[in-house]
Design a protein around this motif. Structure first.
Motif, short mmCIF file in Angstrom:
data_model
loop_
_atom_site.label_atom_id
_atom_site.label_comp_id
_atom_site.label_asym_id
_atom_site.label_seq_id
_atom_site.Cartn_x
_atom_site.Cartn_y
_atom_site.Cartn_z
N LEU A 105 53.92 12.74 10.89
CA LEU A 105 52.49 12.97 10.80
C LEU A 105 51.81 11.64 10.51
CD1 LEU A 105 52.19 16.29 8.75
CD2 LEU A 105 51.47 15.94 11.11
N GLY A 106 50.65 11.43 11.13
CA GLY A 106 49.89 10.23 10.80
C GLY A 106 49.41 10.28 9.36
N LEU A 107 48.95 11.44 8.94
CA LEU A 107 48.52 11.69 7.56
C LEU A 107 48.76 13.15 7.27
CD1 LEU A 107 47.22 10.25 5.12
CD2 LEU A 107 45.00 11.04 5.94
N SER A 108 49.51 13.42 6.20
CA SER A 108 49.89 14.79 5.87
C SER A 108 48.67 15.64 5.50
CB SER A 108 50.89 14.80 4.71
OG SER A 108 52.08 14.13 5.07
N ALA A 109 48.81 16.95 5.67
CA ALA A 109 47.74 17.89 5.34
C ALA A 109 47.35 17.76 3.87
CB ALA A 109 48.18 19.31 5.66
N HIS A 110 46.05 17.70 3.63
CA HIS A 110 45.57 17.55 2.26
C HIS A 110 44.09 17.92 2.19
CE1 HIS A 110 44.22 13.89 4.24
NE2 HIS A 110 43.34 13.70 3.26
N GLU A 111 43.59 18.03 0.97
CA GLU A 111 42.16 18.12 0.70
C GLU A 111 41.78 16.87 -0.09
OE1 GLU A 111 42.49 21.61 -1.57
OE2 GLU A 111 42.98 22.88 0.15
N ASP A 112 40.53 16.52 -0.10
CA ASP A 112 40.10 15.30 -0.79
C ASP A 112 39.80 15.61 -2.26
OD1 ASP A 112 40.46 13.98 1.55
OD2 ASP A 112 38.34 13.72 2.02
N GLY A 113 40.85 15.46 -3.07
CA GLY A 113 40.78 15.88 -4.46
C GLY A 113 39.83 15.08 -5.33
N GLY A 114 39.57 13.83 -4.99
CA GLY A 114 38.73 13.01 -5.86
C GLY A 114 37.37 12.72 -5.31
N SER A 115 36.96 13.44 -4.27
CA SER A 115 35.73 13.08 -3.57
C SER A 115 34.67 14.17 -3.68
CB SER A 115 36.06 12.83 -2.10
OG SER A 115 34.95 12.32 -1.40
N VAL A 116 33.41 13.73 -3.69
CA VAL A 116 32.27 14.65 -3.57
C VAL A 116 32.07 14.94 -2.08
CG1 VAL A 116 29.84 15.05 -4.08
CG2 VAL A 116 31.23 13.66 -5.64
N GLY A 155 42.63 12.08 16.53
CA GLY A 155 43.78 12.21 15.63
C GLY A 155 43.49 13.16 14.48
N LEU A 156 42.24 13.16 14.00
CA LEU A 156 41.86 14.00 12.88
C LEU A 156 41.83 15.47 13.30
CD1 LEU A 156 40.75 14.33 9.96
CD2 LEU A 156 38.46 13.94 10.91
N GLU A 157 42.42 16.34 12.48
CA GLU A 157 42.40 17.77 12.70
C GLU A 157 41.97 18.49 11.43
OE1 GLU A 157 45.60 19.02 16.05
OE2 GLU A 157 46.47 18.55 14.11
N VAL A 158 41.21 19.57 11.60
CA VAL A 158 40.72 20.38 10.49
C VAL A 158 41.32 21.78 10.59
CG1 VAL A 158 38.66 21.41 9.45
CG2 VAL A 158 38.57 19.08 10.36
N LEU A 159 41.74 22.34 9.46
CA LEU A 159 42.28 23.69 9.46
C LEU A 159 41.14 24.70 9.42
CD1 LEU A 159 45.00 25.20 9.42
CD2 LEU A 159 44.80 25.31 6.93
N LYS A 160 41.03 25.49 10.49
CA LYS A 160 39.96 26.49 10.61
C LYS A 160 40.58 27.83 10.99
CE LYS A 160 35.47 27.64 11.20
NZ LYS A 160 35.54 29.10 11.40
N ARG A 215 32.92 24.25 0.96
CA ARG A 215 34.38 24.33 0.93
C ARG A 215 35.05 22.99 1.22
NH1 ARG A 215 35.90 27.48 5.51
NH2 ARG A 215 37.99 27.35 4.66
N SER A 216 36.03 22.67 0.38
CA SER A 216 36.93 21.56 0.63
C SER A 216 38.15 22.11 1.36
CB SER A 216 37.34 20.91 -0.69
OG SER A 216 38.32 19.91 -0.51
N VAL A 217 38.37 21.67 2.59
CA VAL A 217 39.42 22.29 3.42
C VAL A 217 40.49 21.28 3.79
CG1 VAL A 217 37.76 23.94 4.35
CG2 VAL A 217 38.25 21.85 5.62
N GLN A 218 41.63 21.81 4.19
CA GLN A 218 42.75 20.97 4.60
C GLN A 218 42.44 20.25 5.90
OE1 GLN A 218 46.81 22.51 4.49
NE2 GLN A 218 46.06 24.29 3.34
N HIS A 219 42.91 19.02 5.98
CA HIS A 219 42.83 18.26 7.21
C HIS A 219 44.04 17.32 7.26
CE1 HIS A 219 40.45 16.39 3.99
NE2 HIS A 219 40.74 15.20 4.51
N ARG A 220 44.33 16.83 8.44
CA ARG A 220 45.49 15.98 8.64
C ARG A 220 45.23 15.08 9.84
NH1 ARG A 220 49.86 20.25 11.45
NH2 ARG A 220 48.82 20.30 13.49
N VAL A 221 46.15 14.16 10.10
CA VAL A 221 46.05 13.29 11.28
C VAL A 221 47.37 13.39 12.05
CG1 VAL A 221 45.80 10.92 12.11
CG2 VAL A 221 44.41 11.73 10.18
N PHE A 222 47.27 13.72 13.33
CA PHE A 222 48.49 13.77 14.13
C PHE A 222 48.79 12.38 14.69
CE2 PHE A 222 45.07 15.17 17.05
CZ PHE A 222 45.25 14.31 18.13
#
Length: 355
Positions: A217-228, A239-244, A275-282
């Protein structure tokens, strides 16, 4: 010390090292993906706010996207095309530097900082590495934590500073629209995070082509825990994907657009409205690779993050416990947690122990 992907490829790598291989259930080929071209991330033009009717429409569209998707792309956002391009150009030039020059900016060489060149969260051998190289720099309102010297190539630091100031203003603008969406004054959310004293960090991610993209994975699935709110500028390679709704949806790059996504902090302050949702990079196979620039907008360290009392009632009680932002960040980094669900430990019904 983590292996940098560019360096591995420059040394003739033809097979992915074990450290980067994802378990089958997390690979792109094994997870549901939405390929319907008709399903696209909402795109909102911020120039349509000249009159009250236009502003109400923009507020409605931004609110809907942040409620239903947790993500939105915005155009005519106030950050000039020239500044967007200059920042992207300097980022490409940084990653084109020889390996020994980039090593001068290694994470860990800067005392008390997560800034620098490298990938965070990989000092534990149990953590699977992502297929990218990164550079994290302070964006605005960072007094200490400055890199020990100006980032090369010459001029990069000045562009980063200008970029950060522009995105700080965009942060205030987007939070203003979301504040109006919940029936509050435009400064409502901005004031909850420290106003003009809030801080920002920018992360440059380079995703080189992978010889075995089905394994990583380019970037593993995550949410932005420290961000507004997080702002992302993408190069032309997707490359960016959002879980919907249980499926991964590709965020197609739009020229001069900025991707906005809700972070855990805004989800908590809005009491779950946004909502803060999961996203990743393929991974990519594009010969030149892919580049993205993410700016994380954060509260002041002493901000108490909690559902805004104005958004709570007997029928809508607080969903999250109060937590000092600094404590939240210490816990986030201590757990090396970029994965989904970190916000759950602050839910009112959570049995997790809060330090």
């Amino acid at each position: 010390m983590e292996q940098m992907v560019q360096h591995l490829l420059e040394n003739g790598l033809t097979a992915v090292p074990k450290r980067f291989i994802q378990p089958p259930e997390k690979r792109v080929s094994q997870t549901p993906r939405k390929v319907d071209e008709g399903l696209q991330l909402p795109l909102v033009d911020l120039s349509g706010m000249e009159d009250d009717q236009g502003r109400r429409h923009v507020v409605s569209e931004i609110s809907r996207a942040c409620t239903e998707w947790g993500f939105v792309q915005v155009l005519n956002h106030g950050v000039s095309e020239e500044l967007l391009q200059a920042t992207m150009d300097y980022a490409w030039r940084f990653f084109a530097l020889p390996a020994d020059e980039k090593e001068e900016y290694r994470v860990g060489k800067i005392v008390g900082s997560g800034h620098g060149y490298g990938r965070l969260f990989e000092n534990d051998e149990r953590v699977i590495a992502d297929w990218n190289d990164g550079l994290a720099v302070p964006s605005y309102n960072r007094i200490v934590d400055k890199l020990p010297k100006l980032i090369r190539p010459p001029g990069f630091q000045e562009v980063v500073d200008e970029y950060g100031r522009a995105l700080q203003q965009l942060h205030r603008k987007i939070l203003g629209l979301l504040s109006e969406a919940v029936g509050q004054p435009s400064e409502f959310f901005y004031s909850k995070i420290g106003g003009d004293k809030a801080i920002g960090d920018t992360s440059f991610k380079f995703y080189p082509p992978c010889p075995e993209p089905e394994l990583v994975l380019g970037l593993s699935a995550h949410e932005d825990g420290g961000s507004v709110l997080t702002f992302v500028q993408q190069s032309e390679v997707p490359g960016l994907e959002v879980l919907k709704d249980g499926e991964w949806v590709v965020v197609q790059p739009v020229p001069h657009a900025i991707v906005v996504n809700v972070g855990d902090i805004l989800q908590m302050i809005s009491n779950g409205r946004f909502r803060s949702v999961q996203h990743r990079v393929f991974p990519t196979q594009a010969p030149a690779g892919r580049l993205s620039i993410a700016t994380f907008n954060k509260p002041t360290p002493d901000t108490i993050v909690q559902p805004a009392p104005e958004l709570c009632s007997k029928t809508q009680p607080p969903l999250y416990r109060p937590v000092k932002f600094l404590d939240c960040q210490i816990e986030f980094f201590a757990r090396k947690n970029l994965g989904p669900g970190f916000i759950k430990r602050y839910e009112m019904n959570s049995t997790d122990i809060i330090p």
